[in-house]
Write an enzyme that holds these catalytic residues in place. Sequence first.
Site, PDB file in Angstrom:
ATOM      1  N   ASP A  44       3.335  10.157   2.124  1.00 18.90           N
ATOM      2  CA  ASP A  44       3.725   9.282   1.644  1.00 18.90           C
ATOM      3  C   ASP A  44       3.127   7.803   2.351  1.00 18.90           C
ATOM      4  O   ASP A  44       3.804   6.896   2.875  1.00 18.90           O
ATOM      5  CB  ASP A  44       5.087   8.719   1.443  1.00 18.90           C
ATOM      6  CG  ASP A  44       5.751   9.874   0.501  1.00 18.90           C
ATOM      7  OD1 ASP A  44       5.343   9.616  -0.680  1.00 18.90           O
ATOM      8  OD2 ASP A  44       6.559  10.636   0.697  1.00 18.90           O
ATOM      9  N   HIS A  46       0.606   5.972   1.234  1.00 20.10           N
ATOM     10  CA  HIS A  46       0.618   4.773   0.328  1.00 20.10           C
ATOM     11  C   HIS A  46      -0.273   3.655   0.701  1.00 20.10           C
ATOM     12  O   HIS A  46      -0.107   2.466   0.539  1.00 20.10           O
ATOM     13  CB  HIS A  46       2.031   4.381  -0.121  1.00 20.10           C
ATOM     14  CG  HIS A  46       2.753   5.263  -1.041  1.00 20.10           C
ATOM     15  ND1 HIS A  46       2.196   5.633  -2.323  1.00 20.10           N
ATOM     16  CD2 HIS A  46       3.606   5.978  -0.739  1.00 20.10           C
ATOM     17  CE1 HIS A  46       3.284   6.565  -2.787  1.00 20.10           C
ATOM     18  NE2 HIS A  46       4.285   6.700  -1.822  1.00 20.10           N
ATOM     19  N   ASP A  80       0.368  11.446  -1.731  1.00 13.15           N
ATOM     20  CA  ASP A  80       0.648  10.078  -1.929  1.00 13.15           C
ATOM     21  C   ASP A  80      -0.316   9.180  -0.716  1.00 13.15           C
ATOM     22  O   ASP A  80       0.469   8.407  -0.150  1.00 13.15           O
ATOM     23  CB  ASP A  80       1.997   9.735  -1.744  1.00 13.15           C
ATOM     24  CG  ASP A  80       2.926  10.364  -3.119  1.00 13.15           C
ATOM     25  OD1 ASP A  80       1.982  10.781  -4.285  1.00 13.15           O
ATOM     26  OD2 ASP A  80       3.914  10.337  -3.293  1.00 13.15           O
ATOM     27  N   ASN A 115       2.447  13.121  -6.647  1.00 14.10           N
ATOM     28  CA  ASN A 115       2.431  12.388  -7.857  1.00 14.10           C
ATOM     29  C   ASN A 115       1.818  11.280  -7.996  1.00 14.10           C
ATOM     30  O   ASN A 115       1.071  11.142  -9.118  1.00 14.10           O
ATOM     31  CB  ASN A 115       3.912  12.202  -8.001  1.00 14.10           C
ATOM     32  CG  ASN A 115       4.587  11.228  -7.259  1.00 14.10           C
ATOM     33  OD1 ASN A 115       4.388  11.108  -6.062  1.00 14.10           O
ATOM     34  ND2 ASN A 115       5.228  10.299  -7.974  1.00 14.10           N
ATOM     35  N   HIS A 116       1.403  10.449  -7.033  1.00 13.16           N
ATOM     36  CA  HIS A 116       0.433   9.251  -7.144  1.00 13.16           C
ATOM     37  C   HIS A 116      -1.061   9.486  -7.517  1.00 13.16           C
ATOM     38  O   HIS A 116      -1.654   8.967  -8.091  1.00 13.16           O
ATOM     39  CB  HIS A 116       0.760   8.398  -5.994  1.00 13.16           C
ATOM     40  CG  HIS A 116       2.122   7.582  -6.018  1.00 13.16           C
ATOM     41  ND1 HIS A 116       1.798   6.287  -6.631  1.00 13.16           N
ATOM     42  CD2 HIS A 116       3.162   7.892  -5.647  1.00 13.16           C
ATOM     43  CE1 HIS A 116       3.074   5.822  -6.676  1.00 13.16           C
ATOM     44  NE2 HIS A 116       3.883   6.855  -6.237  1.00 13.16           N
TER      45      HIS A 116
END
Length: 156
Positions: A44, A46, A80, A115-116
């Site tokens: 994550d 991001h 992610d 998922n991203h």
Amino acid sequence: MFRINVTVFILFVFVAEVCPEQITPITREEIIEPTTKRLVAIGDLHGDWKNALSVLQLSNLTDDQGHWIGGTAHLVQTGDIVDRGPNSTDLIDLFARLQVEAAEAGGKVTCLLGNHELMILSGDLRYVSQQELKTLAVAAGRPAHEGKAVWSAQFA
């Protein structure tokens, strides 16, 4: 350890079904390979360059320039890397470079799709940073409002 590896295998099989042209096949032995190396999992990120580098440095995997110092450690990026922050493409490049540098030092970097990443591969760009889209468009010599088209051409 075996349960985690089975989960990774199941995720790989799912992703291979969704977008087979984007997958580099791995063998069963690579998935269940026992290891005595230090294992570090990070997820994550991001698109947050500053915090990504901080986490990698605190884990003693990279120096302050983002170069591999982790020796034989195994870094697993659990997905992610992209979306939300303005530096997704820089992080993709960083992890690609770290894969090479780690291998040269006897270590390993494994990047999983979150998922991203799957959203982007399916054309869903709603969480991609507007700043990053503008930067990509301008760098490609296109008007700033064409960032989504540039992103799609580059990553989808």
